[in-house]
Each structure stands twice: as C-alpha cells, then as structure tokens.
Enzyme design. Sequence first.
Site, short mmCIF file in Angstrom:
data_model
loop_
_atom_site.label_atom_id
_atom_site.label_comp_id
_atom_site.label_asym_id
_atom_site.label_seq_id
_atom_site.Cartn_x
_atom_site.Cartn_y
_atom_site.Cartn_z
N SER A 195 0.89 -1.15 0.36
CA SER A 195 -0.33 0.09 0.55
C SER A 195 0.66 0.71 -0.28
CB SER A 195 -0.52 -0.16 0.88
OG SER A 195 -0.30 0.17 2.48
N HIS A 223 -5.50 -4.01 -1.17
CA HIS A 223 -5.70 -2.41 -2.23
C HIS A 223 -5.70 -3.03 -3.90
CE1 HIS A 223 -4.28 1.32 -0.10
NE2 HIS A 223 -3.91 -0.47 1.43
N LYS A 254 -12.61 -0.47 0.99
CA LYS A 254 -11.60 0.64 0.21
C LYS A 254 -12.69 0.34 -0.70
CE LYS A 254 -7.21 -0.15 2.53
NZ LYS A 254 -7.72 -0.76 3.54
#
Length: 408
Positions: A195, A223, A254
């Site tokens: 990340s 991610h 996310k």
Amino acid sequence: SPRVSLYHGVSKPRSARLMLEHELETIRTGGTWKGERIITSKQGPHINVDGSRGDILNFCANNYLGLSSHPQVVEAGIEALKKYGAGLSSVRFICGTQDIHKDLEQKLAQFHEREDCILYASCFDANAGLFEVLLGPDDAVLSDELNHASIIDGIRLCRAKRFRYKHMDLNDLETQLKESQSSRLRLVVTDGVFSMDGDMAQLKGICDLAEQYGAMVFIDECHATGFMGPRGRGTDELLGVMDRVHIVNSTLGKALGGAAGGYTVGPKPLIDLLRQRSRPYLFSNSLPPPVVGCATRAVELLLASNEIAQSVGDKTMRFRNKMTDAGFTISGSDHPICPVMLGDARLASLMADDMLKLGVYVIGFSYPVVPKGKARIRVQISAAHTDQDIDRAVDAFIQTGRKHGVVS
C-alpha cells in the site's frame, strides 16, 4: 508515606503524563505528527473540508471505484437498516447471523472463485485471526519484510516458526523455503499490492517456488480487490494465478463500498475451522446490517459488469505520465496508488498543506508509516475522478513543487 503517595494518585500518574507529553512533542518536532482534517460532506472525489472554502478535490481515499457514495450502494444500506436494524448486539455464533451475512459471504466466495468465505469486523481482524488458527509450533510462516502491519501483528500471535524474506526477492524467499523444509506446514505470506509504494507481489514466481517446495500461498488483497485484473478480482487474476493462491484476505472498507469489514476466502475446511477458533470472529460483534447491505450491492455491481473495474487504469496512467513529465518521482507502476516521493518528512507535510490551500486534499506519509528518508505524498486515483480532476491535481503539484524546490 512517600511510598503510599507514589501509588495513590501523585507521583506515578504525573510522571506518566510527562513522559507521554514528551513523546508527543518528539513527534511534533520530528515533523511526523499526523493531524486529522475534518470532512463535512460524504466521501467522494469532491468533498468539503472544515476550515477550507469551496469544493476540495480528494486524492487520498481508498475509494478506488467511487462506490462509497454510489446511489445504489447508499440505498442498499438504507434498506438494510430499515429491514434488519442498526446492529445485532451479538457475536455471530450466539444470535448475530442474519441471512444477509450468509448472502454476502456466498457472493464474496463467488467473486473470488473460492469455496467459502468468513466475514470479520475489519481486514485487520481477518489477518489477526488467521495465522494462529492455521499454524502451530511445527509449522513455518514466510513473510515479505514490507507486509502490512496487520499481517505482522497476526503472525506474532501464532506459534509457528517465522522467516522473513527481503521485499519481493524471490531468491531470498527460496533460501527461506530451503531453511524451513523440516516444518510440517509452510505458508508464504504477502500483500498482493503493497500500500505504501503501489508495487505488486511477483505472484507467479512466488507460486512457482511454493509448489516446488510444497508450501501454501496467502495474499492480502485490500488494495487490489475490485479493480485489479480484467474483472477486478485482484492481483491473482491479473497475474494468472487464481487457482494457485490458497487463501485470500481482503476488505470491504476500500473499493467495495468503503464502509467497514474484512473477510477470508479459501478452502471450506479452513473457513469452518476459523468459525470455530478465530478469536476476532468469535469475540467481535457481527457486521452491522447497513454495512452488509452496502457491501453486498457493491459486489453485485462488480459481478454484473467489468466496466467500473476497468475504468481506473487509464486515469491512473494519465496522472502518472503527467507527473513524471513534470519532473516528479512516482513510485510503483500501473496501480492507482501513486506515491510522490519526496524523502523529507517535513517537506511532505508542508507540501500537503499547501496543496489543500490550492483545493486538493492529499496527505504526507512519513515514519513510522514508511521508512525514514522515504517520506512521500501518496496519491490515490479513483474511477470517480474525471480527466479535469486529474489535470487540476497535477497543476497544483507543479505549483507547490516549484515553491518548495522539488521541480523546476
């Protein structure tokens, strides 16, 4: 007596307070203080920030697909709130499992093409709850040295022998695999995407070595889930190893709606065992129905169409190319995490503050979040950003970079 006063409200608490205040001042003077800006609007590419006038461009959210405020996602959360209530006031195995929890788990397993899924309050909890259940003292875990803090903490909770290999160094990983050959079970552990730098694990090479030495492979896809790969399934899809990665942990917080929650997908016997023994699962309240509703709708949108997942790539390259042409150093490659490398912690903080004055919200990252001397402003591109948004952000970077002598 002096001894009594030491433990009854005078000396000890006062000295502890002074110690804490000194530590805080050290953080401030070191330029690594992390303030919290207050947002007064919903999450999105355009936000309102307390103390700033007008529309602010947001370039530092994990809202990769722009689903945090997507009308269908929001409406699904409202409907779940009305039908199922605000929360369960219970852990899953007592009276905290609703049909919507099982439905979301089924859809996530389908999305990742795995046998089963278990939900957690966060992916931090998913990482904290996996390793101590799967691995015992006769086993070994082999972890990339730059894995996320939640992976590191999760590994610390298990009793397996620990081997750490150099970041994305397949030769060093092979050395660790050779050294751990006496172990009963071995698990290679890596972030799919790291990340802080936006670089991707070499999953094909990792899987080749794991198969050669009889190890399993685990990836954290926080991610990557939703937007990496042709259908947004993640780095394992992008790199063609979906059938060779055994366990995947990821997040709902996310790209998949951005609210909260994490999960593990993998073999059904493992998921069943986690339901019986994983402490964060057993001792944490169930995910609230509105969160489940939002996440379910986000996954349904991705199962129905690849269009959203595919829209991030071109915008990412537009930003990377324009910033590189302007003279900035951008770490990583082909990922919407675009770290603008600056080196100095104070410089990263000052530039981020100046960017906000120009109407662009970004944050400086410095030690201990990243290594000393590797401070940066981490930019994150969203499918919801327009080309005009990206160009405006680049212009602000150029103006701020010239002010601070970063570019000419």
